[in-house]
Write a protein that holds these residues in place. Structure first.
Motif, PDB file in Angstrom:
ATOM      1  N   GLU A 115       0.848  -1.187   0.000  1.00  0.00           N
ATOM      2  CA  GLU A 115       0.000   0.000   0.000  1.00  0.00           C
ATOM      3  C   GLU A 115       0.890   1.246   0.000  1.00  0.00           C
ATOM      4  OE1 GLU A 115      -2.639  -0.635   3.338  1.00  0.00           O
ATOM      5  OE2 GLU A 115      -4.066  -1.727   2.086  1.00  0.00           O
ATOM      6  N   ARG A 116       0.942   2.003   1.113  1.00  0.00           N
ATOM      7  CA  ARG A 116       1.719   3.246   1.137  1.00  0.00           C
ATOM      8  C   ARG A 116       3.103   3.061   1.745  1.00  0.00           C
ATOM      9  NH1 ARG A 116      -2.890   7.656   3.106  1.00  0.00           N
ATOM     10  NH2 ARG A 116      -4.373   7.226   1.403  1.00  0.00           N
ATOM     11  N   THR A 117       3.466   1.833   2.123  1.00  0.00           N
ATOM     12  CA  THR A 117       4.770   1.563   2.715  1.00  0.00           C
ATOM     13  C   THR A 117       5.732   1.061   1.647  1.00  0.00           C
ATOM     14  OG1 THR A 117       3.742   0.971   4.824  1.00  0.00           O
ATOM     15  CG2 THR A 117       6.016   0.261   4.470  1.00  0.00           C
ATOM     16  N   SER A 118       6.893   1.692   1.562  1.00  0.00           N
ATOM     17  CA  SER A 118       7.910   1.304   0.595  1.00  0.00           C
ATOM     18  C   SER A 118       9.176   0.883   1.349  1.00  0.00           C
ATOM     19  CB  SER A 118       8.218   2.470  -0.353  1.00  0.00           C
ATOM     20  OG  SER A 118       9.193   2.105  -1.294  1.00  0.00           O
ATOM     21  N   ILE A 119       9.644  -0.330   1.086  1.00  0.00           N
ATOM     22  CA  ILE A 119      10.784  -0.881   1.818  1.00  0.00           C
ATOM     23  C   ILE A 119      11.909  -1.153   0.822  1.00  0.00           C
ATOM     24  CG2 ILE A 119      11.573  -2.728   3.339  1.00  0.00           C
ATOM     25  CD1 ILE A 119       8.579  -3.259   3.975  1.00  0.00           C
ATOM     26  N   PRO A 120      13.061  -0.502   0.979  1.00  0.00           N
ATOM     27  CA  PRO A 120      14.186  -0.769   0.084  1.00  0.00           C
ATOM     28  C   PRO A 120      14.647  -2.217   0.199  1.00  0.00           C
ATOM     29  CG  PRO A 120      14.530   1.265   1.313  1.00  0.00           C
ATOM     30  CD  PRO A 120      13.356   0.586   1.936  1.00  0.00           C
ATOM     31  N   LEU A 121      15.060  -2.792  -0.900  1.00  0.00           N
ATOM     32  CA  LEU A 121      15.505  -4.178  -0.909  1.00  0.00           C
ATOM     33  C   LEU A 121      16.939  -4.340  -0.434  1.00  0.00           C
ATOM     34  CD1 LEU A 121      13.978  -5.436  -4.287  1.00  0.00           C
ATOM     35  CD2 LEU A 121      13.207  -5.992  -1.977  1.00  0.00           C
ATOM     36  N   ALA A 122      17.742  -3.277  -0.538  1.00  0.00           N
ATOM     37  CA  ALA A 122      19.153  -3.387  -0.168  1.00  0.00           C
ATOM     38  C   ALA A 122      19.286  -3.805   1.296  1.00  0.00           C
ATOM     39  CB  ALA A 122      19.866  -2.058  -0.397  1.00  0.00           C
ATOM     40  N   GLY A 123      19.982  -4.913   1.522  1.00  0.00           N
ATOM     41  CA  GLY A 123      20.222  -5.384   2.882  1.00  0.00           C
ATOM     42  C   GLY A 123      19.018  -6.001   3.564  1.00  0.00           C
ATOM     43  N   LEU A 124      17.927  -6.198   2.839  1.00  0.00           N
ATOM     44  CA  LEU A 124      16.695  -6.710   3.447  1.00  0.00           C
ATOM     45  C   LEU A 124      16.805  -8.217   3.694  1.00  0.00           C
ATOM     46  CD1 LEU A 124      13.825  -5.612   4.189  1.00  0.00           C
ATOM     47  CD2 LEU A 124      13.059  -6.530   1.985  1.00  0.00           C
ATOM     48  N   GLN A 125      16.339  -8.662   4.880  1.00  0.00           N
ATOM     49  CA  GLN A 125      16.269 -10.083   5.217  1.00  0.00           C
ATOM     50  C   GLN A 125      14.799 -10.505   5.250  1.00  0.00           C
ATOM     51  OE1 GLN A 125      18.882 -12.210   5.553  1.00  0.00           O
ATOM     52  NE2 GLN A 125      20.128 -10.425   4.898  1.00  0.00           N
ATOM     53  N   VAL A 126      14.528 -11.666   4.697  1.00  0.00           N
ATOM     54  CA  VAL A 126      13.150 -12.134   4.557  1.00  0.00           C
ATOM     55  C   VAL A 126      12.986 -13.460   5.321  1.00  0.00           C
ATOM     56  CG1 VAL A 126      11.331 -12.755   2.930  1.00  0.00           C
ATOM     57  CG2 VAL A 126      13.075 -11.066   2.271  1.00  0.00           C
ATOM     58  N   ARG A 127      11.889 -13.544   6.063  1.00  0.00           N
ATOM     59  CA  ARG A 127      11.574 -14.786   6.777  1.00  0.00           C
ATOM     60  C   ARG A 127      10.072 -14.999   6.713  1.00  0.00           C
ATOM     61  NH1 ARG A 127      10.373 -15.551  12.279  1.00  0.00           N
ATOM     62  NH2 ARG A 127      10.918 -13.364  12.665  1.00  0.00           N
ATOM     63  N   ASP A 128       9.648 -16.253   6.497  1.00  0.00           N
ATOM     64  CA  ASP A 128       8.216 -16.552   6.485  1.00  0.00           C
ATOM     65  C   ASP A 128       7.934 -17.703   7.450  1.00  0.00           C
ATOM     66  OD1 ASP A 128       7.860 -19.114   4.288  1.00  0.00           O
ATOM     67  OD2 ASP A 128       9.695 -17.903   4.144  1.00  0.00           O
ATOM     68  N   GLU A 129       6.788 -17.626   8.140  1.00  0.00           N
ATOM     69  CA  GLU A 129       6.337 -18.659   9.065  1.00  0.00           C
ATOM     70  C   GLU A 129       4.876 -18.978   8.778  1.00  0.00           C
ATOM     71  OE1 GLU A 129       6.984 -17.263  13.017  1.00  0.00           O
ATOM     72  OE2 GLU A 129       9.197 -17.397  12.890  1.00  0.00           O
ATOM     73  N   HIS A 130       4.466 -20.211   9.110  1.00  0.00           N
ATOM     74  CA  HIS A 130       3.116 -20.650   8.777  1.00  0.00           C
ATOM     75  C   HIS A 130       2.571 -21.496   9.925  1.00  0.00           C
ATOM     76  CE1 HIS A 130       4.295 -19.496   4.675  1.00  0.00           C
ATOM     77  NE2 HIS A 130       5.454 -20.069   5.009  1.00  0.00           N
ATOM     78  N   SER A 131       1.436 -21.056  10.466  1.00  0.00           N
ATOM     79  CA  SER A 131       0.815 -21.811  11.563  1.00  0.00           C
ATOM     80  C   SER A 131      -0.621 -21.346  11.744  1.00  0.00           C
ATOM     81  CB  SER A 131       1.593 -21.614  12.875  1.00  0.00           C
ATOM     82  OG  SER A 131       1.563 -20.257  13.277  1.00  0.00           O
ATOM     83  N   GLY A 132      -1.462 -22.282  12.240  1.00  0.00           N
ATOM     84  CA  GLY A 132      -2.839 -21.924  12.575  1.00  0.00           C
ATOM     85  C   GLY A 132      -3.633 -21.355  11.427  1.00  0.00           C
ATOM     86  N   GLY A 133      -3.362 -21.815  10.222  1.00  0.00           N
ATOM     87  CA  GLY A 133      -4.118 -21.331   9.073  1.00  0.00           C
ATOM     88  C   GLY A 133      -3.722 -19.940   8.617  1.00  0.00           C
ATOM     89  N   THR A 134      -2.578 -19.441   9.093  1.00  0.00           N
ATOM     90  CA  THR A 134      -2.114 -18.094   8.718  1.00  0.00           C
ATOM     91  C   THR A 134      -0.630 -18.141   8.388  1.00  0.00           C
ATOM     92  OG1 THR A 134      -3.733 -17.049  10.172  1.00  0.00           O
ATOM     93  CG2 THR A 134      -1.878 -15.698   9.457  1.00  0.00           C
ATOM     94  N   SER A 135      -0.250 -17.430   7.364  1.00  0.00           N
ATOM     95  CA  SER A 135       1.163 -17.275   7.011  1.00  0.00           C
ATOM     96  C   SER A 135       1.631 -15.903   7.462  1.00  0.00           C
ATOM     97  CB  SER A 135       1.366 -17.429   5.499  1.00  0.00           C
ATOM     98  OG  SER A 135       1.076 -18.736   5.079  1.00  0.00           O
ATOM     99  N   HIS A 136       2.899 -15.830   7.895  1.00  0.00           N
ATOM    100  CA  HIS A 136       3.478 -14.582   8.383  1.00  0.00           C
ATOM    101  C   HIS A 136       4.735 -14.271   7.568  1.00  0.00           C
ATOM    102  CE1 HIS A 136       0.944 -14.623  12.047  1.00  0.00           C
ATOM    103  NE2 HIS A 136       1.049 -15.957  11.891  1.00  0.00           N
ATOM    104  N   LEU A 137       4.836 -13.044   7.130  1.00  0.00           N
ATOM    105  CA  LEU A 137       6.004 -12.599   6.363  1.00  0.00           C
ATOM    106  C   LEU A 137       6.711 -11.516   7.173  1.00  0.00           C
ATOM    107  CD1 LEU A 137       7.575 -12.749   3.651  1.00  0.00           C
ATOM    108  CD2 LEU A 137       6.087 -10.891   2.841  1.00  0.00           C
ATOM    109  N   TYR A 138       8.007 -11.721   7.435  1.00  0.00           N
ATOM    110  CA  TYR A 138       8.804 -10.766   8.205  1.00  0.00           C
ATOM    111  C   TYR A 138       9.911 -10.209   7.315  1.00  0.00           C
ATOM    112  CZ  TYR A 138       6.557 -13.092  12.158  1.00  0.00           C
ATOM    113  OH  TYR A 138       5.633 -13.609  13.031  1.00  0.00           O
ATOM    114  N   LEU A 139       9.938  -8.905   7.184  1.00  0.00           N
ATOM    115  CA  LEU A 139      10.964  -8.230   6.393  1.00  0.00           C
ATOM    116  C   LEU A 139      11.790  -7.375   7.340  1.00  0.00           C
ATOM    117  CD1 LEU A 139       8.755  -7.068   3.377  1.00  0.00           C
ATOM    118  CD2 LEU A 139      10.069  -9.178   3.601  1.00  0.00           C
ATOM    119  N   THR A 140      13.083  -7.688   7.455  1.00  0.00           N
ATOM    120  CA  THR A 140      13.949  -6.998   8.415  1.00  0.00           C
ATOM    121  C   THR A 140      14.942  -6.120   7.670  1.00  0.00           C
ATOM    122  OG1 THR A 140      13.781  -8.882   9.923  1.00  0.00           O
ATOM    123  CG2 THR A 140      15.532  -7.291  10.344  1.00  0.00           C
ATOM    124  N   ARG A 141      14.902  -4.834   7.988  1.00  0.00           N
ATOM    125  CA  ARG A 141      15.807  -3.879   7.354  1.00  0.00           C
ATOM    126  C   ARG A 141      17.203  -3.991   7.975  1.00  0.00           C
ATOM    127  NH1 ARG A 141      13.097   1.855   5.844  1.00  0.00           N
ATOM    128  NH2 ARG A 141      11.046   1.131   5.124  1.00  0.00           N
TER     129      ARG A 141
END
Length: 246
Positions: A115-141
């Motif tokens: 939406e209105r949030t813009s996250i630079p890709l440089a140095g970004l770490q990505v992690r995903d988790e899945h439990s209880g019928g929901t997926s979670h996406l974590y983006l760490t700057r």
């Protein structure tokens, strides 16, 4: 109706031809059409043709040379603009092209947006988790700030979330590689821009050709001689008829 039209056309054309003849050879009907003055008309007409022929030839040559200068100058400017745009894109690439869309998210070449949030890709770490019928996406700057997004499996399948997470991680790796090479690429682009700006060979050659043609025509006596003969023919006609032709 057609017959009347063609008759009128012939009449109008004939009147125009007579009018042009009287204007070209002023002094009356005999001077314009009489056989006794045919030689004088031929001499005046020949002088006019000579001036027109030489004048048109010189004009075409100069116009062609000027057009070459214009085109080569425009081509040089276009090459400079292209090199400048390349340098600008390297210096400030912006978001880049969209690589993939996933729900409200859009993965670009250099950022990922939600939406209105813009996250630079440089140095970004990505992690995903899945439990209880929901997926979670974590983006760490690189500064440690974390952006968390949730995706209920009713809206997005777990496999789709995993696939998007992989795409983001790979795009971040590509961005890290781009940033490592950016300084070198910018230096090369700056050198290329300087070289393009300095390379005015084609433009300078066209300008030199125009100057050479202009000077050659200035020194060419043929047009001046033809103009002098036309002036003499007009003077003779004027003395003979009292009317000066153009």
């Amino acid at each position: 109706m057609d017959v009347v039209f063609w008759v009128l056309l012939v009449v109008v054309g004939g009147a125009a031809s007579v009018g042009w003849r009287l204007w070209s050879f002023p002094g009356g009907w005999d001077r314009a059409f009489g056989g006794a003055y045919a030689a004088e008309r031929r001499k005046l007409a020949a002088a006019r043709r000579a001036v027109r022929r030489l004048g048109w030839a010189a004009g075409r040559e100069v116009a062609g040379a000027r057009l070459a200068v214009h085109r080569r100058t425009a081509a040089h400017r276009q090459r400079v603009r292209t090199a400048q745009r390349h340098l600008d894109r390297l210096s400030d690439p912006g978001n880049g092209s969209v690589l993939v869309r996933f729900g409200e998210a859009a993965l670009h070449e250099h950022v990922v947006t939600f939406e209105r949030t813009s996250i630079p890709l440089a140095g970004l770490q990505v992690r995903d988790e899945h439990s209880g019928g929901t997926s979670h996406l974590y983006l760490t700057r690189p500064d440690g700030r974390v952006h968390h997004r949730t995706y209920p499996h009713g809206d997005h399948a777990e496999e789709d979330v995993r696939r998007f997470a992989v795409r983001v991680q790979n795009a971040a790796a590509d961005e890290n590689d781009f940033r490592k090479r950016q300084t070198v690429m910018i230096a090369a682009a700056e050198a290329e821009l300087d070289a393009v700006r300095a390379d005015t060979t084609d433009r300078d050659r066209a300008r030199a050709e125009l100057a050479e043609i202009t000077e050659r025509l200035r020194l060419d006596t043929r047009l001046k001689a033809a103009q002098a003969e036309l002036a003499a023919a007009r003077d003779h006609w004027h003395r003979s008829t009292g009317s000066r032709p153009r």
